[in-house]
Design an enzyme around this catalytic site. Sequence first.
Site, PDB file in Angstrom:
ATOM      1  N   TYR A  23       0.802  -1.232   0.000  1.00 22.53           N
ATOM      2  CA  TYR A  23       0.000   0.000   0.000  1.00 22.53           C
ATOM      3  C   TYR A  23       0.834   1.281   0.000  1.00 22.53           C
ATOM      4  O   TYR A  23       0.314   2.360  -0.276  1.00 22.53           O
ATOM      5  CB  TYR A  23      -0.968   0.005   1.191  1.00 22.53           C
ATOM      6  CG  TYR A  23      -0.358   0.389   2.527  1.00 22.53           C
ATOM      7  CD1 TYR A  23      -0.477   1.679   3.028  1.00 22.53           C
ATOM      8  CD2 TYR A  23       0.338  -0.542   3.300  1.00 22.53           C
ATOM      9  CE1 TYR A  23       0.073   2.035   4.249  1.00 22.53           C
ATOM     10  CE2 TYR A  23       0.890  -0.200   4.513  1.00 22.53           C
ATOM     11  CZ  TYR A  23       0.758   1.086   4.990  1.00 22.53           C
ATOM     12  OH  TYR A  23       1.318   1.433   6.197  1.00 22.53           O
ATOM     13  N   HIS A  33       8.642   2.131 -20.200  1.00 24.96           N
ATOM     14  CA  HIS A  33       8.185   2.328 -18.830  1.00 24.96           C
ATOM     15  C   HIS A  33       9.187   3.169 -18.046  1.00 24.96           C
ATOM     16  O   HIS A  33      10.310   3.404 -18.500  1.00 24.96           O
ATOM     17  CB  HIS A  33       7.984   0.984 -18.119  1.00 24.96           C
ATOM     18  CG  HIS A  33       6.753   0.246 -18.545  1.00 24.96           C
ATOM     19  ND1 HIS A  33       6.749  -0.600 -19.631  1.00 24.96           N
ATOM     20  CD2 HIS A  33       5.494   0.234 -18.045  1.00 24.96           C
ATOM     21  CE1 HIS A  33       5.536  -1.105 -19.774  1.00 24.96           C
ATOM     22  NE2 HIS A  33       4.757  -0.614 -18.821  1.00 24.96           N
ATOM     23  N   LYS A  89      11.078   0.468 -13.132  1.00 21.01           N
ATOM     24  CA  LYS A  89      10.455  -0.833 -13.429  1.00 21.01           C
ATOM     25  C   LYS A  89      11.538  -1.881 -13.642  1.00 21.01           C
ATOM     26  O   LYS A  89      12.447  -1.680 -14.454  1.00 21.01           O
ATOM     27  CB  LYS A  89       9.542  -0.736 -14.657  1.00 21.01           C
ATOM     28  CG  LYS A  89       8.762  -2.014 -14.935  1.00 21.01           C
ATOM     29  CD  LYS A  89       7.741  -1.792 -16.043  1.00 21.01           C
ATOM     30  CE  LYS A  89       6.983  -3.066 -16.400  1.00 21.01           C
ATOM     31  NZ  LYS A  89       6.235  -3.609 -15.243  1.00 21.01           N
TER      32      LYS A  89
END
Length: 215
Positions: free
Chosen positions: A8, A127, A131
């Site tokens: 989160y 990207h 990444k």
Amino acid sequence: MNFGVVGYKGRMGTLIVQTFKEHKHNPVLLVDKEVLLEKDRPEVIVDFSQPEALELTLSLCEKYNVPLVLGTTALAKNHFKTLKDFSKKQPVVQSYNFSIGINLIAKILAEFSKNFEEWDVELVEIHHSQKKDKPSGTAILLEKALKREIQKHSLRIGGIPGEHLVIFANEGETITISHRAISRKAFALGALKAAEWVLTRKSGFYTFSDVLKEE
């Protein structure tokens, strides 16, 4: 609904929590490195983090007996075996890309793949520089839609959320099919759609394209 998010604190995790809350859903389980906040029982768990978190994620799904929405990329064969086994008990929605646009492109490529059998085709995916996996899971998804192995080129630069170009060419012309994510919000909204959808499903292994079929 009450929901849980693994990872989160990450870019996507933060946005998923925010997007779900905007639609009046309640975060009751928040998980990240060395953090486990359990406020109530979730009805669904969402994980867009890293492959190494999958074992913990599935243990939490089993603990609460709830379905999973999984957007983690760079999954290996053993991860899919574990997911398929778990999906016999609870529904799982797994996809490399939760944007509606990419899944529509995959559908188009699958439908017209035979028309391009004699064309050359290569794929470029771009990207952000953080990444880790190359090629992207989305590139693999689009390759599978074409039903043949293709050359894939990966760029990792700046803060680009995601851009994919499928380029077809013969000796006289070219066709380019492209998709650009202008915000990660597209993926968060897709995750929300999948989470709301999976609550009504029986056990089984699903993809985001299954979610979109019923629109």
